[in-house]
Design a protein around this motif. Structure first.
Motif, PDB file in Angstrom:
ATOM      1  N   GLU A 305      14.837 -20.915  10.247  1.00 50.91           N
ATOM      2  CA  GLU A 305      13.797 -21.849   9.822  1.00 50.91           C
ATOM      3  C   GLU A 305      14.147 -23.280  10.202  1.00 50.91           C
ATOM      4  OE1 GLU A 305      12.394 -19.065   6.058  1.00 50.91           O
ATOM      5  OE2 GLU A 305      13.632 -20.851   5.707  1.00 50.91           O
ATOM      6  N   ASN A 306      15.432 -23.608  10.186  1.00 50.79           N
ATOM      7  CA  ASN A 306      15.875 -24.924  10.655  1.00 50.79           C
ATOM      8  C   ASN A 306      15.552 -25.089  12.136  1.00 50.79           C
ATOM      9  OD1 ASN A 306      17.884 -26.878  11.871  1.00 50.79           O
ATOM     10  ND2 ASN A 306      18.420 -27.124   9.717  1.00 50.79           N
ATOM     11  N   LEU A 307      15.797 -24.048  12.920  1.00 53.14           N
ATOM     12  CA  LEU A 307      15.469 -24.084  14.349  1.00 53.14           C
ATOM     13  C   LEU A 307      13.958 -24.227  14.554  1.00 53.14           C
ATOM     14  CD1 LEU A 307      17.790 -21.171  15.570  1.00 53.14           C
ATOM     15  CD2 LEU A 307      18.248 -23.627  15.724  1.00 53.14           C
ATOM     16  N   PHE A 308      13.186 -23.502  13.753  1.00 52.65           N
ATOM     17  CA  PHE A 308      11.722 -23.584  13.806  1.00 52.65           C
ATOM     18  C   PHE A 308      11.254 -25.019  13.573  1.00 52.65           C
ATOM     19  CE2 PHE A 308       7.965 -23.801  11.038  1.00 52.65           C
ATOM     20  CZ  PHE A 308       6.992 -23.257  11.868  1.00 52.65           C
ATOM     21  N   ASN A 309      11.757 -25.662  12.519  1.00 49.46           N
ATOM     22  CA  ASN A 309      11.372 -27.043  12.221  1.00 49.46           C
ATOM     23  C   ASN A 309      11.756 -27.989  13.346  1.00 49.46           C
ATOM     24  OD1 ASN A 309      10.142 -26.604   9.740  1.00 49.46           O
ATOM     25  ND2 ASN A 309      11.978 -26.980   8.556  1.00 49.46           N
ATOM     26  N   GLN A 310      12.950 -27.778  13.913  1.00 45.39           N
ATOM     27  CA  GLN A 310      13.419 -28.638  15.000  1.00 45.39           C
ATOM     28  C   GLN A 310      12.515 -28.511  16.231  1.00 45.39           C
ATOM     29  OE1 GLN A 310      15.789 -30.946  15.271  1.00 45.39           O
ATOM     30  NE2 GLN A 310      15.324 -31.254  17.431  1.00 45.39           N
ATOM     31  N   MET A 311      12.157 -27.299  16.569  1.00 46.54           N
ATOM     32  CA  MET A 311      11.347 -27.076  17.771  1.00 46.54           C
ATOM     33  C   MET A 311       9.937 -27.632  17.617  1.00 46.54           C
ATOM     34  SD  MET A 311      12.453 -23.334  19.227  1.00 46.54           S
ATOM     35  CE  MET A 311      12.530 -22.454  17.690  1.00 46.54           C
ATOM     36  N   ILE A 312       9.349 -27.433  16.448  1.00 47.79           N
ATOM     37  CA  ILE A 312       7.986 -27.937  16.246  1.00 47.79           C
ATOM     38  C   ILE A 312       7.975 -29.454  16.220  1.00 47.79           C
ATOM     39  CG2 ILE A 312       7.826 -28.011  13.702  1.00 47.79           C
ATOM     40  CD1 ILE A 312       5.193 -26.470  13.989  1.00 47.79           C
ATOM     41  N   SER A 313       9.020 -30.060  15.659  1.00 44.90           N
ATOM     42  CA  SER A 313       9.129 -31.521  15.640  1.00 44.90           C
ATOM     43  C   SER A 313       9.251 -32.077  17.047  1.00 44.90           C
ATOM     44  CB  SER A 313      10.343 -31.935  14.802  1.00 44.90           C
ATOM     45  OG  SER A 313      10.541 -33.318  14.856  1.00 44.90           O
ATOM     46  N   THR A 314      10.051 -31.422  17.887  1.00 43.35           N
ATOM     47  CA  THR A 314      10.229 -31.863  19.270  1.00 43.35           C
ATOM     48  C   THR A 314       8.930 -31.761  20.060  1.00 43.35           C
ATOM     49  OG1 THR A 314      12.551 -31.175  19.217  1.00 43.35           O
ATOM     50  CG2 THR A 314      11.557 -31.482  21.387  1.00 43.35           C
ATOM     51  N   ARG A 315       8.195 -30.686  19.853  1.00 39.83           N
ATOM     52  CA  ARG A 315       6.907 -30.520  20.538  1.00 39.83           C
ATOM     53  C   ARG A 315       5.947 -31.656  20.201  1.00 39.83           C
ATOM     54  NH1 ARG A 315       4.023 -24.650  21.245  1.00 39.83           N
ATOM     55  NH2 ARG A 315       5.720 -23.620  22.375  1.00 39.83           N
ATOM     56  N   LEU A 316       5.847 -31.965  18.910  1.00 39.52           N
ATOM     57  CA  LEU A 316       4.901 -32.994  18.484  1.00 39.52           C
ATOM     58  C   LEU A 316       5.317 -34.369  18.983  1.00 39.52           C
ATOM     59  CD1 LEU A 316       4.110 -31.786  14.859  1.00 39.52           C
ATOM     60  CD2 LEU A 316       2.642 -31.636  16.870  1.00 39.52           C
ATOM     61  N   GLN A 317       6.622 -34.607  18.989  1.00 40.53           N
ATOM     62  CA  GLN A 317       7.114 -35.885  19.495  1.00 40.53           C
ATOM     63  C   GLN A 317       6.773 -36.031  20.973  1.00 40.53           C
ATOM     64  OE1 GLN A 317      11.346 -36.360  19.127  1.00 40.53           O
ATOM     65  NE2 GLN A 317      11.263 -38.569  19.294  1.00 40.53           N
ATOM     66  N   GLU A 318       6.944 -34.958  21.706  1.00 43.98           N
ATOM     67  CA  GLU A 318       6.601 -34.962  23.133  1.00 43.98           C
ATOM     68  C   GLU A 318       5.099 -35.167  23.331  1.00 43.98           C
ATOM     69  OE1 GLU A 318       6.698 -31.759  26.823  1.00 43.98           O
ATOM     70  OE2 GLU A 318       8.233 -31.620  25.244  1.00 43.98           O
ATOM     71  N   ALA A 319       4.289 -34.494  22.510  1.00 35.41           N
ATOM     72  CA  ALA A 319       2.835 -34.607  22.637  1.00 35.41           C
ATOM     73  C   ALA A 319       2.356 -36.027  22.352  1.00 35.41           C
ATOM     74  CB  ALA A 319       2.154 -33.632  21.684  1.00 35.41           C
ATOM     75  N   SER A 320       3.007 -36.714  21.415  1.00 41.40           N
ATOM     76  CA  SER A 320       2.572 -38.067  21.051  1.00 41.40           C
ATOM     77  C   SER A 320       2.787 -39.066  22.181  1.00 41.40           C
ATOM     78  CB  SER A 320       3.313 -38.536  19.796  1.00 41.40           C
ATOM     79  OG  SER A 320       4.677 -38.810  20.071  1.00 41.40           O
ATOM     80  N   LYS A 321       3.677 -38.751  23.126  1.00 45.78           N
ATOM     81  CA  LYS A 321       3.986 -39.675  24.216  1.00 45.78           C
ATOM     82  C   LYS A 321       3.094 -39.474  25.443  1.00 45.78           C
ATOM     83  CE  LYS A 321       8.847 -40.089  22.881  1.00 45.78           C
ATOM     84  NZ  LYS A 321      10.254 -39.861  23.272  1.00 45.78           N
ATOM     85  N   LYS A 322       2.285 -38.437  25.413  1.00 44.93           N
ATOM     86  CA  LYS A 322       1.445 -38.169  26.574  1.00 44.93           C
ATOM     87  C   LYS A 322       0.313 -39.179  26.661  1.00 44.93           C
ATOM     88  CE  LYS A 322       2.342 -33.204  26.851  1.00 44.93           C
ATOM     89  NZ  LYS A 322       1.756 -31.843  26.735  1.00 44.93           N
ATOM     90  N   PRO A 323      -0.077 -39.527  27.880  1.00 39.07           N
ATOM     91  CA  PRO A 323      -1.228 -40.429  28.037  1.00 39.07           C
ATOM     92  C   PRO A 323      -2.448 -39.856  27.319  1.00 39.07           C
ATOM     93  CG  PRO A 323      -0.104 -40.098  30.132  1.00 39.07           C
ATOM     94  CD  PRO A 323       0.520 -39.134  29.171  1.00 39.07           C
ATOM     95  N   ASN A 324      -3.160 -40.736  26.646  1.00 37.11           N
ATOM     96  CA  ASN A 324      -4.367 -40.349  25.903  1.00 37.11           C
ATOM     97  C   ASN A 324      -4.091 -39.378  24.761  1.00 37.11           C
ATOM     98  OD1 ASN A 324      -6.046 -41.917  27.653  1.00 37.11           O
ATOM     99  ND2 ASN A 324      -5.897 -40.262  29.167  1.00 37.11           N
ATOM    100  N   ALA A 325      -2.864 -39.357  24.256  1.00 35.89           N
ATOM    101  CA  ALA A 325      -2.582 -38.549  23.056  1.00 35.89           C
ATOM    102  C   ALA A 325      -3.477 -39.031  21.921  1.00 35.89           C
ATOM    103  CB  ALA A 325      -1.115 -38.689  22.670  1.00 35.89           C
ATOM    104  N   PRO A 326      -4.084 -38.125  21.149  1.00 33.10           N
ATOM    105  CA  PRO A 326      -5.037 -38.562  20.116  1.00 33.10           C
ATOM    106  C   PRO A 326      -4.382 -39.034  18.823  1.00 33.10           C
ATOM    107  CG  PRO A 326      -4.933 -36.181  20.187  1.00 33.10           C
ATOM    108  CD  PRO A 326      -4.052 -36.666  21.305  1.00 33.10           C
TER     109      PRO A 326
END
Length: 933
Positions: A305-326
């Motif tokens: 579950e710790n790994l799950f939280n880490q991976m989902i956090s990394t995905r969202l952080q990456e998504a927030s940096k994309k051009p035109n992220a909502p």
């Protein structure tokens, strides 16, 4: 075919055997002595030598606000306060007085907290005083059973509690919370038992109600004592037995009920609006049954579950940096909650209210993407590396871990029954189990936590944006939407190294030892200076920093915003051929944090690493300053986010924001570089110019001073420093900062600010001016602030009952001119402003005329000595201290003189002199008051 079936059967049997092997209890730390007295009180004792001559004590009471009757709402918290206001051995305020004389600070070393289900008292106590050592356990015993609960003291404390409620409760966040928590708690008992309680009850409750709560719930069968520190275990056990054995549990004691939060059907949606909330957010909570961790199989699940939280956090952080992220940022995570529940939480901050629907859709899309496609193998491998880094670090530091770190595990064992493992077990277990955690196991967690039952979705926003935000029906549709066009997450492989070419560097051209403070100075062929201080405070830590004079002061007002954001803009792009996202992936499993900055007078570098990863950190530092990667699309997205956030904050200015901006603007006489940033200021940022300024600031390292502190041997790290620091560019330019002439207003200034809906005020009293920046003046300015902290806490809080916690802060700067500032601030009722300001100024006048009381000086000296004892055993302290001393051209050995000589020179006369010098003609009074009706 039979062979395949046979293999499947073997796999199934081996899986069962594997599961059975882990279906055993998690071993507790064998070094912890656990016992239970005949009266039911439990105790945990652990010998730990870090920090030396200190121990952490906790009295844990398994009772909080949820146990209050209707007539007692707020009394669990009130009782916590009363335990500092008189016990059998320490009448009235003698407890705090005694501990302050012993060098302990109220708040830092002496504190308590009340929650829904528990109340916890904490002490950090020196162990090199036999008297204090014994008295510390008496204090815990007094808290547990011997509070005097004097009626006069109760009535005095009412005002303080009401001021705490005013400070913490009368704001937009609290108003939102009062609407939000009943929803999250599904109108269970938790909904009506917020620890602060009800104002009308706090004002009028009869003293016998708090006495009843104390007798009902403060009893040995609902208590534990936790002691961790540098002591003899047998002696501690003897003291606990001696102090607590005679305490009895009442025969008619009520049963300790465990309250639960009932489930709700499907997904419920709500909209909560407030006039003073500047940002709109979407929050969603899926409430799930609590999973207890008792077996090693459970512990393995916790890791997954710790790994799950880490991976989902990394995905969202990456998504927030994309051009035109909502969205600006998004959070998802699985964690414990209240009332026998866990929760899967989702939060998203859109760029503005108009973008709320798109932001919600993007988060729901990410959840649906996970459900359909799961995580990738690369994501899991990186998360495992990151997890193992933390476990290894804990293992390597097991003999240098601070006592406070161990306390929470023991407290949670008592309250929740969770195991308190040691670093060796965690390390060995992770080594054996981590590799075997499969992608299927992680993806199974997705199905377990992303549920549509017992779920609430909530819009929290500004009333001004009501028409732009989805209503409850619309929100339900957004949450339920399933995007048919979703594609799997694309995990980009990273093969490029941080540096494609290693610099040749330059050799050490001079070396100087400063034995008094254990520093060795090296100068390299490019002119860069490095100060090295090897320490044994940590086994696996190196911290470093560097600075050079210049900063944004060298640039015109037209370039100011480009210069101010230059280092942030560069950091968005990554380094060399690696984007910021790729760089994060490349660093998975390594401890190498590096950042650059450009301040007003200096530019610099900071970072931390481990001995193993020092070369990686140096390569990263070298790449950031010599090979920054430009990414205009990411930068434009960042600047757009910044502008939207500023626009939103201006639309709904909070009282605190308006007040803070007014104080700064008036103090600095409306200077351009001290005015609040506006949305249009972001438009003045020129990316080309920002990158040009960044490169200019880091073009010449001949005038940089680096500081490295931590676990290393000088001769072993020299070759690395010669390569990466000796190899930095050098032009030998002569450069300093520019004095911009920014100064604070002179004379007396008074300014009232009218903003806010609640009946609350904020006072800020500020003294400032120029001074000589001598060692004597620095010591006495700080001593004056400490004396005022003690005295104003006594006068404004304890005697007048008019504030919760006054704040007194001293600060000073040597460059560009030597200046000081002394700030006294507090929150209070608008009706009490003038009275409390008068008390404050009267106390200052008394110190100016007669000096402080002898006992207050003794407390300050004791506190300073105890504090510096701990500071000089911290790598972080030495890193910042040494860099400051080099930057200001001050003597590096000052800290030794301070510790061994200067503290003892603090006296009644020296503080009196400081009061007359620093509380002089430059005085500003700012008051925040509610809006006029």
């Amino acid at each position: 075919m039979k062979k395949i079936i046979h293999l499947i059967l073997i796999f199934a049997v081996s899986t069962q055997v594997f599961a059975q092997k882990l279906n055993v209890p998690i071993p507790n730390n064998p070094a912890v002595k656990v016992g239970t007295l005949k009266n039911g009180l439990k105790y945990y004792i652990l010998k730990n030598a870090e920090p030396k001559n200190r121990m952490e004590l906790r009295l844990v009471v398994n009772a909080g606000s949820v146990l209050e009757t209707d007539a007692q709402q707020g009394l669990a918290h009130f009782l916590e306060h009363m335990n500092f206001n008189g016990t059998k051995e320490f009448p009235k305020n003698e407890l705090v007085n005694f501990l302050q004389k012993s060098g302990m600070k109220f708040g830092a070393d002496l504190n308590a907290s009340t929650s829904f289900d528990e109340t916890i008292y904490q002490l950090q106590v020196p162990t090199d005083s036999a008297k204090l050592f014994e008295r510390a356990f008496q204090i815990l015993a007094d808290w547990s059973n011997y509070a005097t609960l004097d009626t006069a003291e109760i009535n005095k404390e009412r005002g303080i509690i009401l001021e705490e409620e005013r400070t913490r409760g009368k704001n937009a966040q609290s108003r939102i919370q009062q609407k939000l928590l009943p929803i999250l708690f599904n109108n269970s008992r938790y909904s009506s038992r917020l620890p602060i309680g009800k104002t009308d009850i706090l004002k009028t409750f009869p003293p016998e109600e708090i006495v009843k709560f104390y007798k009902d719930w403060y009893r040995p069968d609902l208590m534990a004592v936790v002691a961790v520190g540098d002591f003899d275990v047998a002696q501690v056990e003897k003291l606990i037995t001696e102090k607590f054995t005679d305490i009895k549990t009442p025969k008619s004691a009520p049963k300790r009920t465990k309250y639960e939060i009932p489930p709700s059907a499907g997904t419920q949606t709500y909209q909560i609006l407030d006039k003073e909330i500047p940002q709109s957010t979407f929050q969603m909570f899926a409430r799930l049954p609590r999973e207890k961790t008792t077996t090693q199989a459970d512990y393995r699940t916790d890791i997954a579950e710790n790994l799950f939280n880490q991976m989902i956090s990394t995905r969202l952080q990456e998504a927030s940096k994309k051009p035109n992220a909502p969205f600006v940022f998004g959070i998802m995570g699985y964690s414990p909650f209240l009332g026998g529940l866990d929760v899967f939480q989702t939060i998203v901050l859109p760029k503005n209210a108009d973008g709320m629907e798109a932001a919600i859709k993007s988060m729901i899309d990410e959840q649906e993407r996970l459900k359909r496609f799961g995580f990738t193998k690369g994501e899991l491998e990186r998360a495992k590396k990151e997890y193992m880094v933390g476990v290894e670090k804990s293992f390597k530091e097991k003999d240098k871990t601070k006592s406070a770190v161990f306390v929470n595990g023991l407290v949670q064992n008592y309250l929740q029954g969770s195991a308190f493992t040691d670093a060796t077990f965690r390390y060995e277990f992770a080594q054996k189990q981590l590799d075997g955690i499969s992608l299927d196991e992680i993806n199974a967690i997705i199905k377990k936590v992303i549920k549509e039952e017992n779920r609430v979705g909530i819009i929290v926003g500004s009333e001004k944006d009501k028409d732009k935000l989805p209503d409850e029906a619309k929100l339900k549709g957004l949450i339920s939407y399933k995007n048919p066009d979703l594609k799997p997450y694309e995990d980009e492989a990273v093969l490029t190294p941080i540096l494609e070419k290693i610099p040749e560097g330059t050799k050490v051209v001079s070396e100087k030892k400063i034995d008094e403070i254990g520093v060795t100075e090296l100068v390299f062929g490019n002119g860069a200076k490095v100060a090295l201080k090897p320490t044994n405070f940590k086994n696996d830590q190196i911290v470093f920093s560097a600075s050079s004079k210049g900063g944004t002061s060298l640039y015109s007002d037209a370039d100011y915003f480009s210069a101010e954001l230059a280092s942030t803009i560069v950091s968005q792009g990554g380094v060399s051929k690696l984007s910021d996202t790729q760089l994060e992936k490349a660093l998975a499993g390594k401890v190498a944090q590096v950042y650059t900055y450009i301040g007003e007078l200096t530019e610099g570098i900071g970072g931390s690493t481990t001995p193993k990863d020092l070369e990686t950190a140096l390569q990263l530092m070298y790449a950031y300053v010599t090979q920054p990667r430009r990414d205009d699309e990411v930068v434009k997205n960042f600047l757009k986010n910044e502008k939207e956030l500023l626009t939103n904050s201006i639309k709904t200015l909070t009282p605190e924001k308006v007040f803070g901006d007014t104080v700064t603007t008036v103090l600095y006489q409306n200077h351009f570089r001290r005015t609040p940033n506006k949305p249009e200021d972001i438009d003045k940022v020129n990316i080309d110019r920002a990158i040009e300024i960044y490169k200019e600031r880091f073009a010449d390292f001949s005038d940089f001073t680096f500081v490295f502190v931590g676990s290393f041997e000088i001769e072993k790290i020299k070759p690395l420093l010669e390569k990466y620091i000796g190899g930095l560019p050098s032009t030998r330019r002569q450069e300093s900062f520019k004095d911009l002439g920014i100064s604070k207003v002179k004379g007396k200034v008074e300014k009232n600010v009218y903003k806010g809906l609640e009946d609350k005020a904020r006072v800020s009293l500020q003294f400032n001016g120029n001074f000589d920046y001598s060692e004597e003046e620095l010591v006495n300015l700080d001593a004056l602030a400490e004396v005022l902290d003690i005295k104003l806490t006594e006068k404004l809080r304890e005697e007048a009952g008019g504030v919760y916690t006054p704040s007194i802060r001293s600060s000073y700067e040597k460059l560009p001119k030597s200046t000081y500032n002394l700030t006294i601030s507090f929150g209070c009722s608008p009706a009490n402003v003038d009275k409390l300001v008068k008390i404050t100024l009267d106390e200052i006048a008394k110190i100016k005329a007669n000096g402080p009381e002898k006992v207050d000086v003794e407390k300050v000296v004791a506190e300073e000595k105890r504090e510096v004892e701990l500071q000089v055993k911290e790598n972080g302290f030495w890193n910042s201290y040494l860099l400051d001393q080099y930057s200001d051209g001050e003597d590096l050995n000052y800290i030794n003189r301070y510790q061994n000589q200067l503290i003892d020179k603090i006296s009644i006369e020296s503080v009196k002199k400081a009061a007359n010098q620093f509380c002089a003609e430059n005085f500003a009074k700012f008051v925040l008051l509610p809006e006029k009706k």
